[in-house]
Scaffold this motif. Structure first.
Motif, PDB file in Angstrom:
ATOM      1  N   CYS A   5       9.421   6.455   7.058  1.00  0.00           N
ATOM      2  CA  CYS A   5       9.669   7.172   5.799  1.00  0.00           C
ATOM      3  C   CYS A   5      10.413   6.283   4.814  1.00  0.00           C
ATOM      4  CB  CYS A   5      10.478   8.439   6.051  1.00  0.00           C
ATOM      5  SG  CYS A   5       9.597   9.698   6.980  1.00  0.00           S
ATOM      6  N   ARG A   6      11.424   5.632   5.334  1.00  0.00           N
ATOM      7  CA  ARG A   6      12.216   4.751   4.478  1.00  0.00           C
ATOM      8  C   ARG A   6      11.339   3.665   3.843  1.00  0.00           C
ATOM      9  NH1 ARG A   6      13.965  -0.075   5.725  1.00  0.00           N
ATOM     10  NH2 ARG A   6      15.436  -1.022   4.283  1.00  0.00           N
ATOM     11  N   LEU A   7      10.528   3.058   4.683  1.00  0.00           N
ATOM     12  CA  LEU A   7       9.653   1.989   4.227  1.00  0.00           C
ATOM     13  C   LEU A   7       8.668   2.492   3.170  1.00  0.00           C
ATOM     14  CD1 LEU A   7       9.634  -0.942   5.246  1.00  0.00           C
ATOM     15  CD2 LEU A   7       7.558  -0.403   6.471  1.00  0.00           C
ATOM     16  N   ARG A   8       8.106   3.647   3.449  1.00  0.00           N
ATOM     17  CA  ARG A   8       7.130   4.208   2.523  1.00  0.00           C
ATOM     18  C   ARG A   8       7.770   4.501   1.164  1.00  0.00           C
ATOM     19  NH1 ARG A   8       1.841   3.796   1.506  1.00  0.00           N
ATOM     20  NH2 ARG A   8       1.056   5.632   0.443  1.00  0.00           N
ATOM     21  N   TRP A   9       8.969   5.036   1.215  1.00  0.00           N
ATOM     22  CA  TRP A   9       9.673   5.353  -0.020  1.00  0.00           C
ATOM     23  C   TRP A   9      10.023   4.069  -0.791  1.00  0.00           C
ATOM     24  CZ3 TRP A   9      10.767   8.888  -3.524  1.00  0.00           C
ATOM     25  CH2 TRP A   9      11.857   8.704  -4.377  1.00  0.00           C
ATOM     26  N   LEU A  10      10.609   3.127  -0.094  1.00  0.00           N
ATOM     27  CA  LEU A  10      11.078   1.913  -0.768  1.00  0.00           C
ATOM     28  C   LEU A  10       9.934   1.061  -1.301  1.00  0.00           C
ATOM     29  CD1 LEU A  10      13.977   0.759   1.585  1.00  0.00           C
ATOM     30  CD2 LEU A  10      14.171   1.879  -0.632  1.00  0.00           C
ATOM     31  N   ASN A  11       8.862   1.002  -0.545  1.00  0.00           N
ATOM     32  CA  ASN A  11       7.781   0.086  -0.927  1.00  0.00           C
ATOM     33  C   ASN A  11       6.690   0.718  -1.780  1.00  0.00           C
ATOM     34  OD1 ASN A  11       8.945  -2.044   0.417  1.00  0.00           O
ATOM     35  ND2 ASN A  11       7.715  -1.804   2.258  1.00  0.00           N
ATOM     36  N   TYR A  12       6.674   2.036  -1.816  1.00  0.00           N
ATOM     37  CA  TYR A  12       5.526   2.648  -2.483  1.00  0.00           C
ATOM     38  C   TYR A  12       5.857   3.839  -3.361  1.00  0.00           C
ATOM     39  CZ  TYR A  12       0.577   3.622  -3.086  1.00  0.00           C
ATOM     40  OH  TYR A  12      -0.674   3.792  -3.621  1.00  0.00           O
ATOM     41  N   LEU A  13       6.717   4.730  -2.889  1.00  0.00           N
ATOM     42  CA  LEU A  13       6.896   6.005  -3.580  1.00  0.00           C
ATOM     43  C   LEU A  13       8.017   6.027  -4.617  1.00  0.00           C
ATOM     44  CD1 LEU A  13       6.412   8.394  -0.527  1.00  0.00           C
ATOM     45  CD2 LEU A  13       4.752   7.846  -2.307  1.00  0.00           C
ATOM     46  N   ARG A  14       9.022   5.221  -4.432  1.00  0.00           N
ATOM     47  CA  ARG A  14      10.164   5.325  -5.354  1.00  0.00           C
ATOM     48  C   ARG A  14       9.741   4.930  -6.769  1.00  0.00           C
ATOM     49  NH1 ARG A  14      13.046  -0.029  -5.846  1.00  0.00           N
ATOM     50  NH2 ARG A  14      12.085  -1.333  -4.256  1.00  0.00           N
ATOM     51  N   PRO A  15      10.478   5.434  -7.751  1.00  0.00           N
ATOM     52  CA  PRO A  15      10.092   5.204  -9.135  1.00  0.00           C
ATOM     53  C   PRO A  15      10.193   3.724  -9.535  1.00  0.00           C
ATOM     54  CG  PRO A  15      11.772   6.926  -8.963  1.00  0.00           C
ATOM     55  CD  PRO A  15      11.669   6.279  -7.623  1.00  0.00           C
ATOM     56  N   ASN A  16       9.449   3.387 -10.581  1.00  0.00           N
ATOM     57  CA  ASN A  16       9.497   2.050 -11.195  1.00  0.00           C
ATOM     58  C   ASN A  16       9.005   0.914 -10.299  1.00  0.00           C
ATOM     59  OD1 ASN A  16      10.712   3.292 -13.450  1.00  0.00           O
ATOM     60  ND2 ASN A  16      12.714   3.105 -12.463  1.00  0.00           N
ATOM     61  N   ILE A  17       8.235   1.274  -9.294  1.00  0.00           N
ATOM     62  CA  ILE A  17       7.631   0.227  -8.472  1.00  0.00           C
ATOM     63  C   ILE A  17       6.496  -0.415  -9.262  1.00  0.00           C
ATOM     64  CG2 ILE A  17       6.125  -0.132  -6.472  1.00  0.00           C
ATOM     65  CD1 ILE A  17       8.909   0.023  -5.593  1.00  0.00           C
ATOM     66  N   LYS A  18       6.504  -1.735  -9.254  1.00  0.00           N
ATOM     67  CA  LYS A  18       5.471  -2.465  -9.978  1.00  0.00           C
ATOM     68  C   LYS A  18       4.430  -2.969  -8.987  1.00  0.00           C
ATOM     69  CE  LYS A  18       7.206  -5.416 -13.106  1.00  0.00           C
ATOM     70  NZ  LYS A  18       7.638  -6.774 -13.549  1.00  0.00           N
ATOM     71  N   HIS A  19       3.186  -2.657  -9.262  1.00  0.00           N
ATOM     72  CA  HIS A  19       2.115  -3.192  -8.422  1.00  0.00           C
ATOM     73  C   HIS A  19       1.220  -4.094  -9.263  1.00  0.00           C
ATOM     74  CE1 HIS A  19       3.120   0.297  -5.724  1.00  0.00           C
ATOM     75  NE2 HIS A  19       3.038  -0.699  -4.874  1.00  0.00           N
ATOM     76  N   GLY A  20       0.394  -4.831  -8.595  1.00  0.00           N
ATOM     77  CA  GLY A  20      -0.556  -5.661  -9.322  1.00  0.00           C
ATOM     78  C   GLY A  20      -0.113  -7.101  -9.460  1.00  0.00           C
ATOM     79  N   GLU A  21      -0.838  -7.811 -10.312  1.00  0.00           N
ATOM     80  CA  GLU A  21      -0.684  -9.249 -10.472  1.00  0.00           C
ATOM     81  C   GLU A  21       0.751  -9.679 -10.773  1.00  0.00           C
ATOM     82  OE1 GLU A  21      -3.207 -12.041 -10.449  1.00  0.00           O
ATOM     83  OE2 GLU A  21      -3.774 -10.471  -9.043  1.00  0.00           O
ATOM     84  N   PHE A  22       1.128 -10.781 -10.186  1.00  0.00           N
ATOM     85  CA  PHE A  22       2.415 -11.384 -10.502  1.00  0.00           C
ATOM     86  C   PHE A  22       2.233 -12.312 -11.707  1.00  0.00           C
ATOM     87  CE2 PHE A  22       3.328  -9.781  -6.418  1.00  0.00           C
ATOM     88  CZ  PHE A  22       4.703  -9.826  -6.204  1.00  0.00           C
ATOM     89  N   SER A  23       3.206 -12.305 -12.578  1.00  0.00           N
ATOM     90  CA  SER A  23       3.125 -13.163 -13.755  1.00  0.00           C
ATOM     91  C   SER A  23       3.525 -14.594 -13.397  1.00  0.00           C
ATOM     92  CB  SER A  23       4.054 -12.645 -14.848  1.00  0.00           C
ATOM     93  OG  SER A  23       5.394 -12.792 -14.428  1.00  0.00           O
ATOM     94  N   ASP A  24       3.238 -15.523 -14.279  1.00  0.00           N
ATOM     95  CA  ASP A  24       3.643 -16.912 -14.051  1.00  0.00           C
ATOM     96  C   ASP A  24       5.157 -17.025 -13.926  1.00  0.00           C
ATOM     97  OD1 ASP A  24       1.043 -17.638 -14.144  1.00  0.00           O
ATOM     98  OD2 ASP A  24       1.080 -18.430 -16.182  1.00  0.00           O
ATOM     99  N   GLU A  25       5.830 -16.244 -14.724  1.00  0.00           N
ATOM    100  CA  GLU A  25       7.293 -16.270 -14.681  1.00  0.00           C
ATOM    101  C   GLU A  25       7.803 -15.789 -13.316  1.00  0.00           C
ATOM    102  OE1 GLU A  25       9.247 -17.626 -16.689  1.00  0.00           O
ATOM    103  OE2 GLU A  25      11.152 -16.957 -15.850  1.00  0.00           O
ATOM    104  N   GLU A  26       7.161 -14.727 -12.821  1.00  0.00           N
ATOM    105  CA  GLU A  26       7.540 -14.232 -11.492  1.00  0.00           C
ATOM    106  C   GLU A  26       7.240 -15.291 -10.425  1.00  0.00           C
ATOM    107  OE1 GLU A  26       7.120  -9.409 -11.503  1.00  0.00           O
ATOM    108  OE2 GLU A  26       5.278 -10.534 -11.793  1.00  0.00           O
ATOM    109  N   ASP A  27       6.095 -15.949 -10.579  1.00  0.00           N
ATOM    110  CA  ASP A  27       5.750 -17.041  -9.658  1.00  0.00           C
ATOM    111  C   ASP A  27       6.863 -18.076  -9.616  1.00  0.00           C
ATOM    112  OD1 ASP A  27       3.361 -15.894  -9.118  1.00  0.00           O
ATOM    113  OD2 ASP A  27       2.110 -17.490  -9.955  1.00  0.00           O
ATOM    114  N   ARG A  28       7.287 -18.460 -10.789  1.00  0.00           N
ATOM    115  CA  ARG A  28       8.302 -19.513 -10.879  1.00  0.00           C
ATOM    116  C   ARG A  28       9.601 -19.077 -10.210  1.00  0.00           C
ATOM    117  NH1 ARG A  28       5.942 -21.201 -15.809  1.00  0.00           N
ATOM    118  NH2 ARG A  28       6.902 -19.512 -16.958  1.00  0.00           N
ATOM    119  N   ILE A  29       9.964 -17.830 -10.465  1.00  0.00           N
ATOM    120  CA  ILE A  29      11.213 -17.319  -9.887  1.00  0.00           C
ATOM    121  C   ILE A  29      11.116 -17.311  -8.366  1.00  0.00           C
ATOM    122  CG2 ILE A  29      12.662 -15.271  -9.648  1.00  0.00           C
ATOM    123  CD1 ILE A  29      11.984 -14.662 -12.615  1.00  0.00           C
TER     124      ILE A  29
END
Length: 320
Positions: A54-78
């Motif tokens: 449950c914890r994993l599901r909430w933290l990785n998927y259900l909690r608000p403001n989760i960003k999915h999809g492509e990583f930006s170049d800036e995120e790559d660099r970080i």
DNA sequence: AACATTAGCAACCGCACTCCA
DNA sequence: TTGGAGTGCGGTTGCTAATGT
């Protein structure tokens, strides 16, 4: 006797979560919170799931403001820079990327980013073994007299007017491996090994700017003493961003490679490297530099692994 | 079209740490 | 001080979709 299981394994559902389960868990947590006890949560929610699940599901998927999809170049660099400095501490890396989860970043690194790095290394523009050469400072001197592009190479060894220097130093080699460029920002000369390997702690640091950044100007520089009495030492060690703060955030530099290609080097890409600098040179060495008459320091203590001829480029990257 | 292989990702597992009685 | 419970983390697994043969 082994450790007691966190839940009754025979009576919990495993595998992918259904939309109904998601809805139940989300609704409950948004209404009542987790109650500080994940183990007890599934029963309260009415789910036949392990609390950890449950914890994993909430933290990785259900909690608000989760960003999915492509990583930006800036995120790559970080990610690359942080991985280079702290390794696979995904939760810490995730903390620097709002909306991304540690699991997300871990998966991204393992499936895409690592390969991207390897491609660079294996590409003609990537790391190439070169004949052994001398220290970075001598390499810089070497580069300044070479035919490689260089906008202001003479200033790297000049103590007379360090603040007047800004720009690309030139392309040169580090012992055993090709590097791409050195460039400056705010009087700091960064020696960069490949655009994605900028995290490698190869630096040449201008003495004056180093002193200013780390200890402030004037009398504070007296902490060059090695008796540990330096008042700023603790602050320095705690201030893990001093180098970042000293970098021009908008600094972009087109750098010409030895093969004629150009890359763009962004000051932001160096985030986190300050610890590598400390690891690399050590506080004592930095202090000694400041108290000495020399103008530059070069990598030494950190070089055992990096310059180990028996290690492959891949091993070196994975090590970081 | 069918099968094999690879890539991507969600989820699980087990260890280590923290907290608290 | 100790040991159990809960939590967090990183490594790994396994499922599914995409791609290749």
């Amino acid at each position: 006797m082994g450790r007691a299981p966190c839940c009754d394994k025979t009576n919990v559902k495993k595998g992918p979560w259904s939309p109904e389960e998601d809805a139940k868990l989300k609704e409950y947590i948004e209404k009542y919170g987790t109650g500080g006890n994940w183990i007890a949560l599934p029963q309260k929610v009415g789910l036949k799931r392990c609390g950890k699940s449950c914890r994993l599901r909430w933290l990785n998927y259900l909690r608000p403001n989760i960003k999915h999809g492509e990583f930006s170049d800036e995120e790559d660099r970080i990610i690359i820079n942080l991985f280079a400095n702290i390794g696979s501490r995904w939760s810490i890396i995730a903390a620097q990327l709002p909306g991304r989860t540690d699991n997300d970043i871990k998966n991204y690194w393992n499936t895409k980013l690592k390969k991207k790095l390897m491609n660079i290394i294996n590409s003609p523009q990537g790391l190439r073994k070169l004949p052994q050469t001398a220290s970075i400072s001598s390499l810089l001197q070497h580069s300044s007299s070479s035919s490689l592009s260089s906008s202001s190479s003479s200033s790297t060894s000049s103590s007379s007017s360090p603040s007047s220097f800004c720009g690309q130093v030139g392309s040169f080699t580090t012992p055993g491996y090709e590097t791409i460029s050195a460039f400056s920002s705010n009087n700091i000369v960064h020696v960069i090994q490949e655009s994605y390997l900028g995290q490698m702690p190869y630096y040449q640091v201008n003495k004056d700017s180093l002193q200013q950044l780390m200890f402030g100007t004037g009398d504070q520089a007296s902490c060059s003493s090695s008796d540990g009495s330096c008042n700023n030492e603790q602050a320095l060690l705690q201030n893990n961003n001093f180098f970042h703060n000293g970098v021009d955030q908008n600094h972009h530099q087109n750098v010409m490679l030895s093969n004629g290609d150009t890359i763009n080097v962004n000051g932001k890409g160096l985030w986190g490297s300050e610890q590598a600098l400390l690891d690399c040179f050590g506080l004592e060495e930095i202090k000694q530099l400041i108290s000495s008459n020399t103008n530059t320091i070069t990598t030494s203590s950190c070089s055992n692994f990096l310059f180990d001829e028996n290690k492959t480029a891949e091993e070196r990257v994975l090590y970081y």
